[in-house]
Design an enzyme around this catalytic site. Structure first.
Site, short mmCIF file in Angstrom:
data_model
loop_
_atom_site.label_atom_id
_atom_site.label_comp_id
_atom_site.label_asym_id
_atom_site.label_seq_id
_atom_site.Cartn_x
_atom_site.Cartn_y
_atom_site.Cartn_z
N HIS A 62 -8.49 -3.48 -2.43
CA HIS A 62 -7.73 -3.27 -1.60
C HIS A 62 -8.80 -1.71 -1.61
O HIS A 62 -8.62 -1.03 -0.44
CB HIS A 62 -6.52 -3.10 -2.12
CG HIS A 62 -5.64 -2.58 -1.68
ND1 HIS A 62 -5.20 -3.28 -0.66
CD2 HIS A 62 -5.42 -1.28 -1.63
CE1 HIS A 62 -3.75 -2.05 -0.32
NE2 HIS A 62 -4.45 -1.15 -0.14
N GLU A 63 -8.76 -0.89 -3.07
CA GLU A 63 -8.94 0.47 -2.42
C GLU A 63 -10.19 0.77 -2.42
O GLU A 63 -10.81 1.53 -1.28
CB GLU A 63 -9.02 0.99 -4.47
CG GLU A 63 -7.89 0.76 -4.76
CD GLU A 63 -6.66 0.99 -3.87
OE1 GLU A 63 -6.75 2.34 -3.19
OE2 GLU A 63 -5.41 0.47 -4.42
N CYS A 88 0.82 -1.45 0.05
CA CYS A 88 -0.33 -0.25 0.10
C CYS A 88 1.10 1.54 0.38
O CYS A 88 1.63 0.81 0.77
CB CYS A 88 -1.37 0.20 1.62
SG CYS A 88 -1.83 1.23 1.39
N HIS A 107 -10.25 1.49 1.70
CA HIS A 107 -9.85 2.63 2.38
C HIS A 107 -11.15 2.96 1.74
O HIS A 107 -11.10 4.44 2.60
CB HIS A 107 -8.20 2.94 0.58
CG HIS A 107 -7.39 2.14 0.92
ND1 HIS A 107 -6.60 3.05 2.27
CD2 HIS A 107 -6.54 1.44 0.39
CE1 HIS A 107 -5.28 2.15 1.93
NE2 HIS A 107 -5.52 1.49 0.94
#
Length: 184
Positions: free
Chosen positions: A154-155, A111, A158
Site C-alpha cells: 500500500h505504501e 488510507c 503511494h
C-alpha cells in the site's frame, strides 16, 4: 510534530506523481521527515494522543502523503502473533520478488489521505521481498508476509502515484480472486 493537517488528501496531484529517489546519506531535513512520520504513526495509535491531537489511526505513511515527492515510507503496527511492534523506516524501497499467491483484507483497505470509506477488495501479493535502506544508510532486505506485506505494498504504491482503490474491481468491488487468502 505532524498532524492530520499535514496530510494531503485524495485529489492532490502529488498523490498521483511518481516519487523521486532519496540521496544517501539522508539530509538533516529528510532524516527529520522520516522520524516525524514514525512519531505520527505512534501517536495516532495511542488513544490519549490520538484524541488530544485529533489524529486518525494509521499503520503506514509515505512521504508523498505529506506533499514530499520522496521515496520514503514508514510502517508501524502491533503484531498480535509476534506480541511486538513491527516498525520499518524505509528509504528507496523496491519489491524485488513476490509470491504468485495473493492475499487481501476482508474489510478492505483505508488510507490517511482518503477521508471516506471506499468499499472493495484490494488484492496484494501474499509475500514480498523488499530491498531498501534504513535512515542510517544500511541496505536491508525484508521478507514480508500477511499484514506486513499488505501495508508495505500500500505504501510503496503511494511512491508510484497509485491509490489503493485503483486495485478494486470496478464491476464487482467485493469479488475475491480464486485462491486469494484472507488476512485477518
Amino acid at each position: 510534530m505532524l498532524t492530520m493537517k499535514d496530510i494531503i488528501r485524495d485529489g492532490h496531484p502529488t498523490l498521483r506523481a511518481k516519487a523521486e529517489e532519496v540521496p544517501l546519506p539522508l539530509s538533516t531535513e529528510d532524516r527529520q521527515l522520516i522520524d516525524d512520520m514514525l512519531e505520527f504513526l505512534k501517536m495516532s495509535q495511542d488513544e490519549e494522543q490520538s484524541r488530544k491531537y485529533q489524529l486518525r489511526s494509521g499503520v503506514g505513511i509515505a512521504a508523498p502523503q505529506l506533499n514530499h515527492k520522496k521515496r520514503m515510507l514508514v510502517i508501524h503496527f502491533y503484531d498480535e502473533k509476534k506480541g511486538d511492534y513491527v516498525t520499518h523506516q524505509l528509504i528507496n524501497p523496491k519489491i524485488i520478488s513476490h509470491s504468485v499467491e495473493k492475499s487481501y483484507l476482508p474489510t478492505g483497505e483505508g488510507c490517511l489521505s482518503v477521508d471516506e470509506a471506499v468499499p472493495g477488495i484490494v488484492h496484494r501479493y501474499a509475500r514480498i521481498t523488499v530491498k531498501a535502506y534504513t535512515p542510517d544508510g544500511e541496505e536491508v532486505k525484508l521478507r514480508l508476509k500477511d499484514f506486513s506485506a499488505i501495508v508495505a505494498q500500500h505504501e510503496i504504491d503511494h511512491l508510484n502515484g497509485v491509490m489503493f482503490y485503483d486495485h478494486i474491481d470496478k464491476a464487482d468491488p467485493m469479488k475475491v480472486q480464486k485462491d486469494a487468502i484472507a488476512v485477518e
